[in-house]
Design a protein around this motif. Sequence first.
Motif, mmCIF file in Angstrom:
data_model
loop_
_atom_site.group_PDB
_atom_site.id
_atom_site.type_symbol
_atom_site.label_atom_id
_atom_site.label_comp_id
_atom_site.label_asym_id
_atom_site.label_seq_id
_atom_site.Cartn_x
_atom_site.Cartn_y
_atom_site.Cartn_z
ATOM 1 N N GLY A 63 1.155 -0.847 0.014
ATOM 2 C CA GLY A 63 0.478 0.181 -0.365
ATOM 3 C C GLY A 63 0.712 1.453 -0.077
ATOM 4 O O GLY A 63 2.009 1.266 0.434
ATOM 5 N N ASN A 64 0.794 2.246 -0.458
ATOM 6 C CA ASN A 64 0.752 3.590 -0.214
ATOM 7 C C ASN A 64 -0.388 4.629 -0.461
ATOM 8 O O ASN A 64 -1.752 4.779 -1.156
ATOM 9 C CB ASN A 64 1.991 3.488 -1.488
ATOM 10 C CG ASN A 64 2.087 3.394 -2.857
ATOM 11 O OD1 ASN A 64 0.466 3.749 -3.750
ATOM 12 N ND2 ASN A 64 1.751 2.025 -3.146
ATOM 13 N N PHE A 65 0.043 5.637 -0.221
ATOM 14 C CA PHE A 65 -0.534 6.833 0.712
ATOM 15 C C PHE A 65 -0.383 7.754 0.478
ATOM 16 O O PHE A 65 1.273 8.233 0.811
ATOM 17 C CB PHE A 65 -0.524 6.610 1.803
ATOM 18 C CG PHE A 65 -1.542 5.348 2.344
ATOM 19 C CD1 PHE A 65 -2.983 5.468 2.293
ATOM 20 C CD2 PHE A 65 -0.461 4.333 2.557
ATOM 21 C CE1 PHE A 65 -3.043 4.260 2.591
ATOM 22 C CE2 PHE A 65 -1.641 2.761 2.355
ATOM 23 C CZ PHE A 65 -2.557 2.901 3.124
ATOM 24 N N ALA A 83 7.233 2.946 -4.079
ATOM 25 C CA ALA A 83 7.580 2.162 -5.984
ATOM 26 C C ALA A 83 6.423 2.856 -6.667
ATOM 27 O O ALA A 83 6.791 3.086 -8.459
ATOM 28 C CB ALA A 83 7.462 0.495 -6.121
ATOM 29 N N GLU A 84 5.331 3.253 -6.376
ATOM 30 C CA GLU A 84 4.100 3.624 -6.859
ATOM 31 C C GLU A 84 3.896 5.568 -7.411
ATOM 32 O O GLU A 84 3.317 5.220 -7.442
ATOM 33 C CB GLU A 84 2.644 2.469 -6.316
ATOM 34 C CG GLU A 84 2.928 1.271 -6.421
ATOM 35 C CD GLU A 84 1.692 0.083 -6.086
ATOM 36 O OE1 GLU A 84 1.391 0.817 -6.800
ATOM 37 O OE2 GLU A 84 1.830 -0.689 -5.351
ATOM 38 N N THR A 85 5.048 5.541 -6.827
ATOM 39 C CA THR A 85 4.756 7.451 -6.271
ATOM 40 C C THR A 85 4.521 7.998 -7.719
ATOM 41 O O THR A 85 3.512 8.916 -7.301
ATOM 42 C CB THR A 85 6.622 7.738 -6.055
ATOM 43 O OG1 THR A 85 6.449 7.374 -4.821
ATOM 44 C CG2 THR A 85 6.171 9.546 -5.954
ATOM 45 N N LEU A 138 -5.255 7.279 -2.409
ATOM 46 C CA LEU A 138 -5.201 6.431 -0.600
ATOM 47 C C LEU A 138 -4.940 5.222 -2.046
ATOM 48 O O LEU A 138 -5.370 4.813 -2.367
ATOM 49 C CB LEU A 138 -6.105 6.057 -0.175
ATOM 50 C CG LEU A 138 -5.819 7.346 0.728
ATOM 51 C CD1 LEU A 138 -7.555 6.737 2.065
ATOM 52 C CD2 LEU A 138 -5.222 8.028 0.960
ATOM 53 N N HIS A 139 -3.652 3.932 -1.660
ATOM 54 C CA HIS A 139 -3.606 2.236 -2.705
ATOM 55 C C HIS A 139 -3.278 1.701 -1.442
ATOM 56 O O HIS A 139 -2.494 1.856 -0.834
ATOM 57 C CB HIS A 139 -2.272 2.632 -3.192
ATOM 58 C CG HIS A 139 -2.173 1.726 -3.863
ATOM 59 N ND1 HIS A 139 -2.921 0.487 -5.215
ATOM 60 C CD2 HIS A 139 -1.234 0.631 -3.885
ATOM 61 C CE1 HIS A 139 -2.452 0.023 -5.284
ATOM 62 N NE2 HIS A 139 -1.294 -0.450 -4.868
ATOM 63 N N VAL A 140 -4.490 0.696 -1.367
ATOM 64 C CA VAL A 140 -4.142 -0.518 -0.387
ATOM 65 C C VAL A 140 -4.134 -2.040 -1.163
ATOM 66 O O VAL A 140 -4.817 -1.979 -2.565
ATOM 67 C CB VAL A 140 -5.393 -0.682 0.971
ATOM 68 C CG1 VAL A 140 -5.175 0.203 1.181
ATOM 69 C CG2 VAL A 140 -6.686 -0.474 0.389
ATOM 70 N N HIS A 141 -4.150 -2.673 -0.698
ATOM 71 C CA HIS A 141 -4.153 -4.699 -1.520
ATOM 72 C C HIS A 141 -5.171 -4.885 -0.541
ATOM 73 O O HIS A 141 -5.077 -5.582 0.574
ATOM 74 C CB HIS A 141 -2.864 -5.066 -1.098
ATOM 75 C CG HIS A 141 -1.465 -4.036 -1.855
ATOM 76 N ND1 HIS A 141 -0.345 -4.600 -2.027
ATOM 77 C CD2 HIS A 141 -1.823 -3.655 -2.727
ATOM 78 C CE1 HIS A 141 0.649 -3.877 -3.061
ATOM 79 N NE2 HIS A 141 -0.252 -3.243 -3.278
ATOM 80 N N SER A 142 -6.219 -5.744 -0.568
ATOM 81 C CA SER A 142 -6.734 -6.166 -0.062
ATOM 82 C C SER A 142 -7.275 -8.132 -1.003
ATOM 83 O O SER A 142 -7.228 -7.765 -2.203
ATOM 84 C CB SER A 142 -8.361 -6.049 0.155
ATOM 85 O OG SER A 142 -8.939 -5.500 -0.768
ATOM 86 N N GLY A 152 -5.139 -7.889 -9.992
ATOM 87 C CA GLY A 152 -4.455 -9.283 -9.078
ATOM 88 C C GLY A 152 -3.461 -8.290 -8.569
ATOM 89 O O GLY A 152 -2.762 -8.736 -7.963
ATOM 90 N N HIS A 153 -4.387 -6.768 -8.590
ATOM 91 C CA HIS A 153 -2.737 -5.523 -6.920
ATOM 92 C C HIS A 153 -3.416 -4.610 -5.933
ATOM 93 O O HIS A 153 -2.892 -5.733 -4.730
ATOM 94 C CB HIS A 153 -1.724 -4.766 -8.013
ATOM 95 C CG HIS A 153 -0.954 -4.148 -7.931
ATOM 96 N ND1 HIS A 153 -0.185 -3.189 -9.078
ATOM 97 C CD2 HIS A 153 -1.309 -3.365 -6.676
ATOM 98 C CE1 HIS A 153 0.176 -1.941 -8.165
ATOM 99 N NE2 HIS A 153 0.224 -2.342 -6.410
ATOM 100 N N GLY A 154 -4.148 -3.845 -6.904
ATOM 101 C CA GLY A 154 -4.809 -3.729 -5.856
ATOM 102 C C GLY A 154 -5.914 -2.406 -6.421
ATOM 103 O O GLY A 154 -6.433 -2.520 -7.364
HETATM 104 ZN ZN LIG Z 1 0.075 -1.881 -4.810
#
Ligand SMILES: [Zn+2]
Length: 208
Positions: A32-34, A77-79, A96-100, A171-173
């Motif tokens: 995740g990245n925020f 890495a996803e900046t 906001l980015h999350v993996h569930s 397959g990611h988020g």
């Molecule tokens: Zn990600």
Amino acid sequence: MTRDAATTAGAEALCETVRWFAQRGYCPATGGNFSLRLNDERLLITASGVDKTALTAADLLPMTTAGELLADGKPSAETGLHLALYRRDAAIGAVLHVHSVANTLMSRIGQPQQLHFEGYEMQKAITGNDSHEARITLPVLDNSQDMDELADALAQRYDEAAAAYGFLVRGHGIYAWGADLASARRHLEGWEFLLACEMQRRQLENDR
Ligand SMILES: [Zn+2]
């Protein structure tokens, strides 16, 4: 409020939001990245590879929307995808980015290009929707490790993503955003609830 005080308050609010999601299982394995926009040119983004359940302001890095890092550290890495969103739309205040499990699986089953939702009261969590009777769409982009490629794919489907305040990466988020941190969080919580409902609905219908 001075610029420094506003930055400190923003950093605290972002950390609280990140910890809230991480403590509920949305950020396994440091994922995740925020980010939070501070003004037209500056934002804060989470550093790469940190445990989000105990995130503090020291784990946030200041950057310009042009991509210049303003402190020592390694941003997520996803900046590149966050920057593409802030540059595309000046009204975006937080990303906001999350993996569930739900957002990872629902973008894979049947390889959809988008997912549709109707009949859910929770659809009203997404800005611009005031009824369960509407049909709302969440776009799905193919995953890539190349952020430029993902940003190009997003640009091609930006209108669809803008209406949803978010999109899935297969397959990611999920990425979700809003005019401010509170609305970005409401959009993310809303989409995650809808995805979890659809995943379980399909399981229950298959089991019948
Ligand atoms: Zn990600």
